[in-house]
Each structure stands twice: as structure tokens, then as C-alpha cells.
Design an enzyme around this catalytic site. Structure first.
Site, PDB file in Angstrom:
ATOM      1  N   GLU A  95       0.802  -1.169   0.131  1.00 42.53           N
ATOM      2  CA  GLU A  95       0.145   0.110  -0.078  1.00 42.53           C
ATOM      3  C   GLU A  95       0.888   1.439  -0.207  1.00 42.53           C
ATOM      4  O   GLU A  95       1.835   1.317   0.962  1.00 42.53           O
ATOM      5  CB  GLU A  95      -0.902  -0.044   1.349  1.00 42.53           C
ATOM      6  CG  GLU A  95      -1.837   0.920   1.610  1.00 42.53           C
ATOM      7  CD  GLU A  95      -2.545   1.091   2.635  1.00 42.53           C
ATOM      8  OE1 GLU A  95      -3.535   2.136   2.953  1.00 42.53           O
ATOM      9  OE2 GLU A  95      -2.366  -0.057   3.570  1.00 42.53           O
ATOM     10  N   LYS A 105      -8.779   2.560  -2.216  1.00 42.96           N
ATOM     11  CA  LYS A 105      -9.132   1.840  -1.148  1.00 42.96           C
ATOM     12  C   LYS A 105     -10.708   2.200  -0.882  1.00 42.96           C
ATOM     13  O   LYS A 105     -11.214   3.405  -0.854  1.00 42.96           O
ATOM     14  CB  LYS A 105      -8.477   2.338   0.279  1.00 42.96           C
ATOM     15  CG  LYS A 105      -8.306   1.344   1.406  1.00 42.96           C
ATOM     16  CD  LYS A 105      -7.439   2.126   2.263  1.00 42.96           C
ATOM     17  CE  LYS A 105      -7.207   1.319   3.563  1.00 42.96           C
ATOM     18  NZ  LYS A 105      -6.154   1.862   4.176  1.00 42.96           N
ATOM     19  N   CYS A 163      -5.552  -3.136   2.170  1.00 42.39           N
ATOM     20  CA  CYS A 163      -5.306  -3.168   3.612  1.00 42.39           C
ATOM     21  C   CYS A 163      -6.920  -3.142   4.470  1.00 42.39           C
ATOM     22  O   CYS A 163      -7.453  -4.242   4.454  1.00 42.39           O
ATOM     23  CB  CYS A 163      -4.676  -1.750   4.042  1.00 42.39           C
ATOM     24  SG  CYS A 163      -3.960  -2.153   5.842  1.00 42.39           S
ATOM     25  N   SER A 217       0.233  -2.140   7.132  1.00 41.08           N
ATOM     26  CA  SER A 217      -0.392  -2.332   8.249  1.00 41.08           C
ATOM     27  C   SER A 217       0.801  -2.102   9.552  1.00 41.08           C
ATOM     28  O   SER A 217       1.464  -2.908   9.518  1.00 41.08           O
ATOM     29  CB  SER A 217      -0.960  -3.762   8.531  1.00 41.08           C
ATOM     30  OG  SER A 217      -1.795  -3.875   9.806  1.00 41.08           O
ATOM     31  N   GLY A 265      23.800   4.691  34.044  1.00 40.96           N
ATOM     32  CA  GLY A 265      23.695   3.588  34.741  1.00 40.96           C
ATOM     33  C   GLY A 265      22.587   2.772  34.948  1.00 40.96           C
ATOM     34  O   GLY A 265      22.656   1.699  35.605  1.00 40.96           O
ATOM     35  N   GLU A 316       6.750   6.018  33.284  1.00 40.85           N
ATOM     36  CA  GLU A 316       7.141   7.119  33.732  1.00 40.85           C
ATOM     37  C   GLU A 316       6.384   8.549  32.979  1.00 40.85           C
ATOM     38  O   GLU A 316       5.845   9.413  33.414  1.00 40.85           O
ATOM     39  CB  GLU A 316       8.610   7.504  33.501  1.00 40.85           C
ATOM     40  CG  GLU A 316       9.629   6.604  34.204  1.00 40.85           C
ATOM     41  CD  GLU A 316      10.934   6.729  33.930  1.00 40.85           C
ATOM     42  OE1 GLU A 316      12.004   6.261  34.621  1.00 40.85           O
ATOM     43  OE2 GLU A 316      11.341   7.234  33.053  1.00 40.85           O
ATOM     44  N   LYS A 346       2.928  17.449  30.013  1.00 42.49           N
ATOM     45  CA  LYS A 346       4.204  16.793  29.793  1.00 42.49           C
ATOM     46  C   LYS A 346       4.419  15.890  28.629  1.00 42.49           C
ATOM     47  O   LYS A 346       5.289  16.047  27.868  1.00 42.49           O
ATOM     48  CB  LYS A 346       4.645  16.323  30.879  1.00 42.49           C
ATOM     49  CG  LYS A 346       5.278  17.133  32.274  1.00 42.49           C
ATOM     50  CD  LYS A 346       5.611  16.221  33.304  1.00 42.49           C
ATOM     51  CE  LYS A 346       6.200  16.858  34.326  1.00 42.49           C
ATOM     52  NZ  LYS A 346       6.746  16.340  35.574  1.00 42.49           N
TER      53      LYS A 346
END
Length: 583
Positions: free
Chosen positions: A44, A126, A162, A189, A333, A436, A552
Site C-alpha cells: 500500500e 481503497k 488493507c 499495516s 547507569g 514514567e 508533559k
């Protein structure tokens, strides 16, 4: 029964690189022709790259795509490949759609074409346009309304793109109505965890519905946050797998197929109001030949290997396609930066990876040692630049305390990384993980600094699993494990104050990630999560952290998507919102 040697080409296209993508298509067509293929297919929007996003709304880009398609057809003929039908995805526009409010300007279409004898023998758009997750195809395209069928060496081949397979109705039942012997679907995909199993069951189901052998061709490579994993599949009408391509590998799958002979030329309006568009390229079957290519199934990747490979492919594509040559990582680290460094070394080579240890007064000796040990094990470029003098200068001027003092250390590291990036030309990789980011446990303009976040969509518990898998994979190959064992086993810590560990601010990751997966990935509400057995006060606390950290996340760099709902295009919530699940 007529025979057909089908060539499915899993290729990596770059958005907007019409010339480069054309070269790739010519290369693999030439390869398929050399292997005796009778029908060649590409994914595609292989010519334009996928997804093109708002480029679809630029008339100049649409016309460039159409022009490139015609030039590609002519070139294939000039190179002696004109008799070989080639299916190519590209960006087109509808000639018939009248402008109307709510429709994308210029009526662009996600289309594919059959190239033959230097011409566009057939083109189609499509039919089903996805409008969920990362997809915005109602915004960009108008749907196609034909059922394209080409007759190749006495076999009627129905064509789809698709989502035409993922949705019920439309071209799948229409292929049965049209009497097709083969249904060929070209796809781009995007990868996500466990999608390969879903994909296989889908293709099997659609083959049975279409009543014919079905080929599902998929793209590989990466585009911004998306990764494409290939995994092209061919099944017979009963759903038995005839061939399955490797994951994350560019290449050509060639299979000899015995297919039903075409009958009367189909015509008229069929399922979902689709009008059959039938083109005869070669009416007579090929002389019988001894099949040489029986397909076969490539080995499947294990769960951790699959995810890790996706992260490597995503980072490699982002670096290469944006013209960068090297990456820069702050090495603490800890486990996150260690995993990012390992991924980077596998993606671009250790010689192109630069690591910087930036210890402060709170950095433990073992963390500094672990960063250096990681560099030794991987062979990446390593240096140490203490931030203590800079930190002391700021503190003398500002007298910061508490969280402000902690965040200052992180921001000094971010500034230092960006300075080196500007000076030396590396792009900075942000090491934040999904746990996080979900909870806002990161410092703006500090550890969030970077051009790309390789593990942005990886929960912390998965970070540990991937690190252990990568080390074991090295052992199995007789190599040195890249990640120091101490980085994996020690309690996670930002080391911004004495004795700090992540659990001072966050719940245990094993529990936290289960709550986050339900809230972020599955959109479960507070009541549902509590009903699943989680402590009510803990759920309330976690959901509050997630809800207040949206500002954030909006400022975090892009990163490889591996889940059903990553932060970014998948999950779009308002920054300013008074709604809270917690009341």
C-alpha cells in the site's frame, strides 16, 4: 488448473521519496522477473511511502505521485519488464468526486494500480477507510467504489487495499461474487504487539469468505512513530497457510499457485454497491510447468525478540530517513538508558553511538561504574562530564531547594546533551519509558530532552524483560551481554537526592503497569479497574497522576509505537480538562 507464480515484495518505502521508492520497486521487479514471476505486487502506497498525512491534501504532491506512477510504468517497459503485471500502491485523486463540505480538498485517494506494457492498465482506490487508532483516512481520502479484477494468464485476480480486508463486507464478498481465483490485498499495516496472530486469523477468515486463495502483502520498515513488520501471508481458500514471510525483513516471497480458471467476464454492481472493473491482461493459461516454489513459513520471533526488533527497526528508520548519522545518550547507569543504548548500538552500530555520563554529587559510584561498563561491553563512544560545577553555579545564584533542586540537575544534563548535539551533530535519544510518561515522572527540558524516544511505548516491567532477553540473546550467540547485570537488578532511581528510589514517588512497577495498561491502553475507568481487584486508593492516586501529566506528554519527542495505544496519535486527550475519573 491454471498456474501462477506470485511475487510479494515486502519493501521499506520513505514518505515523499518518489524517486527512491521507484528505484526500489524497479529493483525488486527485476528480481522477481529473474525468478520467473507472473504477477508482482508491492505494498500500500509503496510509491509515496505511508502514511503521507497532510501531504495528501497538497495537490502538488498528488500530481507528483500520479506522474511518478506513469513514469514507473514506462520505465518498467523500457527495461524489458513491461509484460510482467506489477501492482503498486500510490496516491491518486478521484476524477469524479464533486467538491463538497466535509470532504478533503482535491478528493485524494489511497490507491493502487496495475502496471502493464508501459501503461496503467487498471487503478482503484481503497474502499474501506480506517478512522481509529493512528489512522485518519476519512480526513485525507475519498473511498473507491469499484471491485477491481485483472485476468492474468487465465486467472481472475481480485484486488484490495488493507482495510478492505479488516472490515466486513465490501471487496471480500465481492471477490466471491466476481468468481475470483485469487484475492490480493496490498497493505501498510503498522506493527503492534500480538498483531501477527490477529492478522493470520483475519486472512484465514477472509479467504474462506472470498472463497479463494488470499494473499496479504505488508510493508516493512519505519515511519516516524510507526513500525511495519512485514509478515506477508498467503493462504488457500480453506485458510491453510501456503507461505508466510519473515518479520521485519525486506525481501520477495515467491510462490507457485494452482488456481481456478477464470469463467465469463464478470460485470455489474455487486456487494456494497461496488462496480466490477475487469481488465484482461492475458486470457490464456500458461503452459503447464513443474512448480518449484512451494512457499513455506519463516520462523516466528518470540514475544520479547519481536518487540526488541521493532524498537531497533523504528530507531534505525528514524535516524536514517531523517539524514542523521549518529546518536547521543545520557548514560546514568540505570536500566532505561542502558536498554536505549543497546537498542541504539543494534540499530546504527556502536561506532555511531555516543554516551555521556554526567554525574552529580548524588550519583552513586556503582551507577558511574555501570555506565562505563555498558560502554566497555558495547563498544560505544564514551565520555564523562560532571555537572557539579554547573550545578554549584546555579545554586549560588538561585538557592534552590527540594524538587526545584532535583529538577535542576536533570535540566543541566539536558542542556549539556543538546550542546554536544549542536556541536557534534548527533541526535539526542530520550530514555523515558511509558510508565514514567504516564505518571509524569520526568523533568521537562531535562530527561525529556531528545529527538526520539526509543522506549516511549514500553512499560517499565517490559523494559526489564527486554534487557534480560537482550543479554540472554547475546549469551546464546557467544557474545558479551551488553547490559551490566547491576543495571538490571538494582532498584530504579533518578539519583537526584540522597537514597532516592523510584518507589518513593511511584507504586511498585508490577502493580503500577497493570493499572496503567487498563487505563491508558484499554480506556477502562476507575470503577472497572477497582472491580478488577486493585486497591481503590492506589487506583485513585495513579489515575490522578496520569490525568495531570498530559501537558508533559505533549512535549515529549516521538518514539516507536509497539502497543495498541501509544502516547501520541493513538491517544488524544485535551491538555486542559476538568474531567477526572477520580471525581
Amino acid at each position: 488448473m491454471p498456474q501462477l507464480r506470485l511475487a510479494l515484495n515486502q519493501i521499506d518505502s520513505t514518505v515523499g521519496d518518489l524517486a527512491g521508492n521507484s528505484e526500489t520497486i524497479v529493483h525488486w521487479t527485476r528480481h522477481a522477473a529473474g525468478q520467473g514471476a507472473h504477477l508482482v505486487a508491492f505494498p500500500e502506497m509503496a510509491l509515496t511511502g505511508y502514511p503521507v498525512e497532510d501531504l495528501a491534501l497538497r495537490a502538488s504532491f498528488v500530481e507528483a505521485s500520479r506522474t511518478a506512477l506513469r513514469a514507473l510504468a514506462a520505465r518498467l517497459a523500457e527495461e524489458g519488464l513491461g509484460e510482467l503485471p506489477v501492482v503498486v500502491g500510490y496516491l491518486d485523486r478521484s476524477e469524479r468526486a464533486a467538491p463538497r463540505y466535509g470532504q478533503p480538498a482535491g478528493a485524494p485517494q489511497n490507491a493502487a494500480a496495475v502496471l502493464h506494457r508501459g501503461e496503467v492498465a487498471l487503478s482503484f482506490a481503497k474502499h474501506h477507510l480506517p478512522n481509529y487508532g493512528v489512522f485518519d483516512e476519512f480526513r485525507y481520502f475519498v473511498p473507491g467504489d469499484t471491485m477491481p479484477v485483472v485476468r492474468v494468464h487465465g486467472v481472475d485476480v481480485a484486488l484490495a487495499i488493507c482495510e478492505d480486508l479488516w472490515q466486513e463486507g465490501g471487496r471480500v464478498p465481492a471477490a466471491r461474487t466476481a468468481g475470483a481465483g485469487l484475492l490480493l490485498s496490498v497493505n501498510a499495516s503498522p506493527y503492534e504487539r500480538e498483531k501477527d496472530d490477529t492478522r493470520l486469523e483475519l486472512v484465514r477468515k477472509r479467504a474462506q469468505e472470498a472463497g479463494c486463495t488470499t494473499a496479504y502483502l505488508a510493508m516493512i520498515g519505519g515511519q516516524d512513530e510507526l513500525v511495519f513488520d512485514g509478515d506477508s501471508i498467503i493462504v488457500d481458500r480453506d485458510g491453510t497457510v501456503l507461505a508466510r514471510a519473515p518479520q521485519f525483513a525486506e525481501g520477495c516471497v515467491l510462490v507457485d499457485l494452482d488456481l481456478p480458471a477464470a469463467g465469463e467476464v464478470p460485470s455489474g454492481v455487486v456487494d456494497d454497491g461496488l462496480t466490477i472493473d475487469h481488465v484482461i491482461l492475458s486470457a490464456d493459461p500458461l503452459p503447464a510447468y513443474e512448480p518449484e516454489l512451494a512457499g513455506g513459513e519463516a520462523d516466528r520471533l518470540g514475544d520479547e525478540e519481536e518487540i526488541y526488533t521493532a524498537l531497533v527497526v523504528g530507531l534505525r528508520a528514524y535516524v536514517a530517513k531523517n539524514g542523521f548519522r549518529s546518536v547521543l545518550i545520557g548514560l546514568s547507569g540505570g536500566i532505561d538508558s542502558a536498554l536505549v543504548a543497546a537498542i541504539a548500538c543494534d540499530a546504527v552500530g556502536a561506532q555511531h553511538v555516543y554516551g555521556v555520563s554526567m554525574p552529580s554529587r548524588y550519583s552513586s559510584e556503582h551507577s558511574k561504574d555501570d555506565a562505563a561498563e555498558l560502554a566497555r561491553r558495547t563498544g560505544l563512544n564514551f565520555r564523562t562530564v560532571p555537572i557539579a560545577p554547573m550545578f554549584d553555579a546555579y545554586m549560588a545564584s538561585l538557592g534552590l531547594t527540594g524538587l526545584a533542586e532535583e529538577n535542576l540537575q536533570s535540566r543541566l544534563r539536558g542542556t549539556l546533551l543538546m550542546a554536544i548535539s549542536n556541536q557534534e551533530g548527533h541526535i539526542v535519544l530520550a530514555p523515558g519509558n511509558k510508565s514514567e510518561l504516564a505518571c509524569g515522572y520526568s523533568t521537562l527540558y531535562g530527561d525529556s530532552v531528545g529527538a526520539y524516544g526509543p522506549i516511549k511505548d514500553v512499560y517499565k516491567t517490559s523494559v526489564f524483560r527486554l534487557a534480560r532477553w537482550r543479554n540472554q540473546a547475546a549469551v546464546d550467540r557467544g557474545q558479551t551481554p551488553p547490559i551490566p547485570e547491576n543495571s538490571i537488578t538494582k532498584p530504579p532511581s533518578a539519583e537526584l537526592r540522597p537514597g532516592q528510589v523510584d518507589t518513593d514517588s511511584l507504586p511498585d512497577y508490577d502493580v503500577l503497569d497493570q493499572i496503567l495498561e487498563r487505563y491508558v491502553d484499554r480506556d477502562q475507568g476507575r470503577a472497572q479497574i477497582v472491580a478488577a481487584g486493585f486497591d481503590e486508593a492506589l487506583v485513585t492516586r495513579v489515575l490522578r497522576l496520569v490525568d495531570t501529566a498530559e501537558y508533559k506528554r505533549r512535549q515529549y519527542p516521538p518514539g516507536t509505537k509497539i502497543s495498541a495505544k501509544g502516547f501520541g496519535k493513538d491517544r488524544r486527550l485535551p491538555i486542559t480538562s476538568a474531567w477526572r475519573e477520580t471525581g
